[in-house]
Design a protein around this motif. Sequence first.
Motif, mmCIF file in Angstrom:
data_model
loop_
_atom_site.group_PDB
_atom_site.id
_atom_site.type_symbol
_atom_site.label_atom_id
_atom_site.label_comp_id
_atom_site.label_asym_id
_atom_site.label_seq_id
_atom_site.Cartn_x
_atom_site.Cartn_y
_atom_site.Cartn_z
ATOM 1 N N LEU A 173 8.906 6.325 -3.628
ATOM 2 C CA LEU A 173 7.925 5.755 -2.700
ATOM 3 C C LEU A 173 6.781 5.111 -3.467
ATOM 4 C CD1 LEU A 173 7.739 8.469 0.099
ATOM 5 C CD2 LEU A 173 8.648 6.160 0.312
ATOM 6 N N GLU A 174 6.384 5.757 -4.540
ATOM 7 C CA GLU A 174 5.318 5.198 -5.371
ATOM 8 C C GLU A 174 5.750 3.867 -5.982
ATOM 9 O OE1 GLU A 174 4.443 8.217 -8.167
ATOM 10 O OE2 GLU A 174 2.923 9.161 -6.890
ATOM 11 N N ASP A 216 7.379 1.722 -4.370
ATOM 12 C CA ASP A 216 7.511 0.791 -3.246
ATOM 13 C C ASP A 216 8.917 0.639 -2.696
ATOM 14 O OD1 ASP A 216 4.860 0.001 -2.833
ATOM 15 O OD2 ASP A 216 4.947 -1.391 -4.514
ATOM 16 N N GLY A 250 5.627 -4.508 -0.735
ATOM 17 C CA GLY A 250 5.707 -3.094 -0.396
ATOM 18 C C GLY A 250 6.821 -2.799 0.589
#
Lengths: 333, 469
Positions: free
Chosen positions: B40-41, B43, B227
Amino acid sequence: MACDKKGKIGVIMGFIKQLFQSKKRKEKAQKYNLGMAKTRQSVFNQLDDLLTQNTKISDALFEDIEEIFIMADIGVDTVISMVNQLRETVELKKIHNAEELKEMIVEEMFKRYVKEDVVDTNLDTDHPLAVLLFVGVNGVGKTTTIGKVAHLLKQKDKRVMMVAGDTFRAGAINQLRIWSERVGCEFYQKEAGSDPSSVMFEAIRYAKEHGIDVLLCDTAGRLQNKKNLMNELSKIHRVIGREIDGAPHETLLVVDATTGQNGLSQAKIFNEVTTLSGVILTKLDGTAKGGIALAVRETLNIPIKMVGLGEKIEDLEYFDIEEYIYGLFSDIV
Amino acid sequence: MAFDQLSDRLQMALRRMTGKARLTDKDIEEMMREVRLSLLEADVNFKVVKSFTQEIKEKALNEKILKGLNPSQQVVKVVHEALKELLGGETSVFSLKAQGTTTLMLTGLQGSGKTTTAGKLAQYIRKHHKVTPLLVALDVYRPAAVEQLKTIGEQLNIDVFEKGIDSKPVDIAKEALLYAEKNAYNFIVFDTAGRLHIDEDMMDEIKQLKATIDPDEIFLVLDAMTGQDAVSVADHFHQSLGITGSIITKLDGDTRGGAALSLRKVTDVPIKFMGLGEKLDAFDVFHPERMASRILGMGDVLTLIDKVTENVDEDDMMNLMEKMMSGKYNYNDFLKQLKMIRRMGSLGGLMKLIPGMNKMMKNADIDEKQLVYIEAIIRSMTHEERKKPDLIKRSSSRRRRIAEGSGRRVSDVNKLIQNLEQQTAMFKQMSKMDPNQIDPHNPMKNMALPQQNRKAKKGKGKNRGGFRF
């Protein structure tokens, strides 16, 4: 199962509605709504996927909330700390009903954004010659934003001049010139390839002599990890400050709403080099939520000043946190 | 090897579990949470992450991976493999039509880098496939977009077909096709206006363009910094146009580029190329394996190796090596070496490709200018001095003169002298090694031997556990 799902939809709809009960607010939010909620059926129906289980407060529910925020590109760290805060409060106040979570979420978001502070979205142009510097990575819409800001300031009877500080990218100078013609404001340029600092220097001299009120300085897009380009920007910043005390009066980071976690790195490094006074979030008329701007506020205390909501010259609005939160959840309502 | 982000995360999770005889389901769950956060970090779209972690979990359990010595590294390996697979496995080869003209249309959001990419792509294909490319300017909306493409065309010496901004893109495209046929261009890149995937009018326009041009390839150009929304963007463009490939741009930034994964997962068409900088040759084919490493924050050794081999002339290198070994290394050689490094691109870019360096670089002050300064110093030396480093070493007045000539301090000159001496000393050491003991085809062979011997002996009962010699 279906009933549970409805229950959870209810939770979120409830707090959105609560936020936007008044007609006035609704009208104000209309532009955001138009901009941000054009696609209600996105690839995966967020709600169906997100809200699947019970209305009781459970780990799964917290994870779902996490995902709603993550989907909006609010930074992972911000989301985790926000949800942890929620967990703590729930435990502390012995809350069992998911219904009660809604107010907490709204409260938490406001608290984090506003930070017991007055968030001023106005651009600081009350100076004999106000200088606004626009910075950002490549392709975020700096030039277009300058066009829109110039239009806005001209409505306020300001004498505006644009400075073509992007002397690097092919066609950049003309792109800005065409905007200045559209707006009907003054324009200052040197030939492509000139040192941008010298362009700024001369533009300021010219502006002083010709009674300009606001100078809008375009700069070349630069990735924040390019040291040379950041040094160049630092020099531009320094030169402007040397010519006018306290200038640039605004240094605005332009961020594309589609940007993910990298937005934080952008804000951090640009802030180190130029001391940012605000963020302008562009392209919010797409399906992206631009949540990274919230993370920027949260971690670096840089407020979002304006948002770009379309391609037309007037599609620029002052940022409003309430409207923004509405936009975040507009797909869901 | 430093697997930066993900392995750090996993190790932290594991530290909390040490002392346990075996890992419970809950422990595995916790590790999967770390994998999830790490992605998730980077993206990667959360939906993609979800299905992906599920897959990984099953794989990890199936392979009984957690019984190994270093479970976290093994999990990283499984994740890396799966990421690579998801990103397309092997590098996708771009091929032209067997006969006639190959047409390619670029599309994407505003600001994703289509115009720059158009130029880079045309140049890349010209270089590798020996075609005569034509760029066609169809962005009549963004101010000065046509001019931008024209300027790029001039810089690359590639012809640009344009009709200003007063004609409709569809009409320009028609004319361009005729023009290309008449003038024997055999590779055409159509640069279209940036558009929002939900802007119906603009999406209709590009559908019309597709119908008019009937392109062999339609590439979606996507910013690597995108993102979560990458999924929605990719899906809309793919649904409307049926893209045949994609290009990820701005990968020279410090983004981890998880959007690539979302893009690939949604469209299931190969990512063909990647943009790596503002210079028009900063462009390369897309390597799934490297991207997987990058998303995990592992650095990118392979790109580094490729860059080195691509940009260094072998003869030059051999000459240089010979000089080094003979101890006759001087400032002229130093200069040559410097040029090689600079040909490979920015120093910061190179350093970032080295695993672990990414993290260190966060604080390190890499100043590209240093290379320029060194060159300036050497260029301020006389030819005599460059050939005989001793001259400068012995004379402080020479050093002062060189410092003044190059605009640097004397201490900078001294630093350079030291640098050269260190290199020379190192090479002398190397040349003392007996070349006969080094197998040219397998220089590592000798080093591996002792270990093998030990292992072989271990099995024999007589010697087990003892070191008798």
